[in-house]
Write a protein that holds these residues in place. Structure first.
Motif, PDB file in Angstrom:
ATOM      1  N   SER A 260       0.813  -1.302  -0.071  1.00 22.29           N
ATOM      2  CA  SER A 260       0.386   0.161  -0.122  1.00 22.29           C
ATOM      3  C   SER A 260       0.874   1.176   0.093  1.00 22.29           C
ATOM      4  O   SER A 260       0.540   2.792  -0.272  1.00 22.29           O
ATOM      5  CB  SER A 260      -1.446  -0.294   1.030  1.00 22.29           C
ATOM      6  N   GLU A 261       1.751   1.464   0.584  1.00 18.91           N
ATOM      7  CA  GLU A 261       2.917   2.369   0.297  1.00 18.91           C
ATOM      8  C   GLU A 261       3.183   2.490  -0.803  1.00 18.91           C
ATOM      9  O   GLU A 261       3.568   3.958  -1.755  1.00 18.91           O
ATOM     10  CB  GLU A 261       4.290   1.893   1.171  1.00 18.91           C
ATOM     11  N   ALA A 262       3.624   1.549  -1.636  1.00 23.19           N
ATOM     12  CA  ALA A 262       3.885   1.912  -3.500  1.00 23.19           C
ATOM     13  C   ALA A 262       3.047   2.135  -3.652  1.00 23.19           C
ATOM     14  O   ALA A 262       2.980   3.484  -5.015  1.00 23.19           O
ATOM     15  CB  ALA A 262       4.614  -0.100  -3.936  1.00 23.19           C
ATOM     16  N   THR A 263       1.488   1.725  -4.104  1.00 25.45           N
ATOM     17  CA  THR A 263       0.314   2.240  -4.716  1.00 25.45           C
ATOM     18  C   THR A 263       0.366   3.275  -4.304  1.00 25.45           C
ATOM     19  O   THR A 263       0.078   4.464  -4.843  1.00 25.45           O
ATOM     20  CB  THR A 263      -0.757   1.176  -4.122  1.00 25.45           C
ATOM     21  N   ALA A 264      -0.154   3.809  -3.155  1.00 25.07           N
ATOM     22  CA  ALA A 264      -0.350   5.137  -2.633  1.00 25.07           C
ATOM     23  C   ALA A 264       0.775   6.112  -3.298  1.00 25.07           C
ATOM     24  O   ALA A 264       0.228   6.917  -3.634  1.00 25.07           O
ATOM     25  CB  ALA A 264       0.106   5.634  -1.450  1.00 25.07           C
ATOM     26  N   SER A 265       1.890   5.341  -3.413  1.00 26.45           N
ATOM     27  CA  SER A 265       3.105   6.496  -3.673  1.00 26.45           C
ATOM     28  C   SER A 265       3.149   6.944  -5.010  1.00 26.45           C
ATOM     29  O   SER A 265       3.152   7.930  -5.617  1.00 26.45           O
ATOM     30  CB  SER A 265       4.418   6.168  -4.222  1.00 26.45           C
ATOM     31  N   LEU A 266       2.868   5.794  -6.194  1.00 29.18           N
ATOM     32  CA  LEU A 266       2.612   5.699  -7.038  1.00 29.18           C
ATOM     33  C   LEU A 266       0.991   6.586  -7.715  1.00 29.18           C
ATOM     34  O   LEU A 266       1.481   7.163  -9.032  1.00 29.18           O
ATOM     35  CB  LEU A 266       2.356   4.023  -8.342  1.00 29.18           C
ATOM     36  N   ASP A 267       0.626   6.659  -6.924  1.00 25.04           N
ATOM     37  CA  ASP A 267      -1.187   7.242  -7.559  1.00 25.04           C
ATOM     38  C   ASP A 267      -0.821   8.791  -7.169  1.00 25.04           C
ATOM     39  O   ASP A 267      -1.406   8.957  -7.722  1.00 25.04           O
ATOM     40  CB  ASP A 267      -1.882   5.916  -6.910  1.00 25.04           C
ATOM     41  N   MET A 268      -0.316   9.117  -6.092  1.00 19.84           N
ATOM     42  CA  MET A 268      -0.199  10.507  -5.553  1.00 19.84           C
ATOM     43  C   MET A 268       1.015  11.144  -6.780  1.00 19.84           C
ATOM     44  O   MET A 268       0.634  11.988  -7.246  1.00 19.84           O
ATOM     45  CB  MET A 268       1.807   9.919  -4.556  1.00 19.84           C
TER      46      MET A 268
END
Length: 435
Positions: free
Chosen positions: A190-198
């Motif tokens: 979820s850290e990676a998805t939140a970072s990519l979507d940001m």
């Protein structure tokens, strides 16, 4: 382990509680064809294509709102902002405008949610900007995140990169900042998805500031954010976005081998004991929310702590609250079963740790990588960095380790590594942009 003026191993702000006035730091547009995984098998490429489709269908990265937070109208103002936070100002070349973006993403179980983050652009810079993604260290309160406060530990690296001429992008993570719900701490997915979507939200918003984001992203992160940075780098090189790719990777003082190096050091008492107790509590509470490892708090927490510790990690308690509410040692905090879980993880906890600890072991970065650390780090054992370097070497990637030396901030070598590394990484990324 919050992030007031300070942060902890995984980026937390550690407040040394002698309950006196002194609080010390501890420590957290158009879609084009993107990069394809070199040598990838047909199933791997199909998985990447499926991930892209899911992203497009779910609206991940869709910008929901943008709010101008503040303007640092000159290089002098940007430099003053960094000095206030205790960071160096010798890489400043621009003033900065900072925004809070709110965007669509997915939670740790893949369900739609929203998150926020800080986006900062340099004044007087060229139209095309390269993005720098910064992942912050551990926080417990929702305000322990880059977009919620200025001139502090979590936001300063973002301002430093923007003031040097980059478009700086920093997710608050799930459950922090303006995001709903609880923060899934040390959940790399979820850290990676939140970072990519940001990054996607920042790309959509950038034209409103007069800029366009280039394709290659320079990725960095501190403590908890170091593992998050590796997770984002892995996603970018896997081609999970059609536009962005990985330009370089610079993690700082991470707990890359959380189960194999960090937890053993906490249990052995070789790290700061107070922050170790806080991290142990955070581990059990946060991991239990996603991967049930105990049925009742009393199974793992002693006495009255069984009734109070979980509530401390609700996003409304500060780092000082945590320091006050958690004892100074693991023996006072944990039952025999709780200590055994951390000493010899089994079942759901062991499975979760294998996923967390794969950030250095299950991929081969093609972009340049440097690992930054400080000798004597009292919160993130330096064995983490050595294990990561060795794992990448086994995959044929020779990664230099930059030892930042004896760098202290708020009486913390761990926090000091973020301050010192920020200047070093701004310079390295600047060299890469000029090539």
């Amino acid at each position: 382990m919050v992030n007031s003026p300070t942060t902890s191993p995984l980026g937390m702000t550690r407040h040394r509680v002698r309950l006196r006035a002194h609080v010390a730091a501890v420590c957290c547009g158009v879609l084009l064809t993107g990069p394809i995984l070199a040598g990838a098998t047909a199933p791997a490429l199909a998985a990447v294509a499926q991930e892209r489709t899911r992203h497009e269908e779910s609206g991940r990265g869709t910008l929901l709102s943008a709010e101008k937070l503040y303007t640092l109208a000159s290089p002098q103002a940007a430099a003053a902002e960094l000095r206030t936070a205790g960071f160096g100002d010798d890489t400043v070349r621009h003033g900065v405008v900072a925004y809070r973006l709110v965007y669509r993403t997915v939670d740790a179980k893949g369900q739609p949610t929203t998150a926020s983050g800080l986006f900062a652009v340099p004044l007087g810079a060229e139209r095309h900007l390269q993005a720098v993604s910064f992942a912050h260290g551990t926080g417990a309160h929702k305000d322990d995140s880059p977009s919620m406060r200025r001139a502090v530990f979590h936001s300063a690296p973002v301002i430093a990169h923007a003031a040097a001429g980059a478009a700086a992008v920093a997710p608050d993570y799930l459950g922090l900042g303006k995001g709903p719900g609880l923060h899934p701490w040390m959940d790399i997915g979820s850290e990676a998805t939140a970072s990519l979507d940001m990054l996607r939200a920042a790309r959509a918003f950038a034209p409103r500031t007069g800029h366009v984001l280039d394709r290659e992203v320079l990725v960095t992160g501190f403590s908890q954010g170091a593992s998050a940075a590796l997770g984002l780098g892995r996603a970018l090189e896997a081609g999970e976005d059609r536009w962005f790719g990985l330009g370089a990777l610079a993690p700082v003082s991470g707990a890359y081998d959380f189960g194999g190096a960090e937890l053993p050091a906490l249990v052995a008492g070789t790290l700061d004991k107070k922050s170790g107790a806080v991290y142990a509590a955070y581990t059990l509470v946060a991991f239990n929310r996603l991967h049930p490892i105990y049925d009742r708090p009393a199974e793992v927490f002693r006495g009255t702590y069984a009734h109070t510790v979980e509530d401390l990690f609700d996003g409304a308690h500060t780092g000082l609250d945590l320091m006050r509410g958690i004892p100074d040692s693991l023996d006072a905090l944990l039952t025999e079963h709780g200590l055994a879980l951390l000493t010899h993880p089994t079942g759901a906890l062991a499975a979760a740790l294998r996923t967390t600890d794969a950030v250095c072991t299950d991929w081969r970065p093609r972009a340049p990588v440097r690992l930054y650390m400080a000798t004597g780090d009292e919160q993130a054992t330096t064995e983490n960095t050595e294990h990561c370097r060795a794992a990448l070497a086994r995959r044929g990637v020779d990664v230099p380790v930059v030892d930042l030396g004896a760098v202290d901030y708020k009486e913390s070598r761990h926090l000091g590594s973020n301050v010192a590394a920020t200047t070093a990484i701004v310079r390295w990324f600047g060299e890469l942009r000029r090539r």
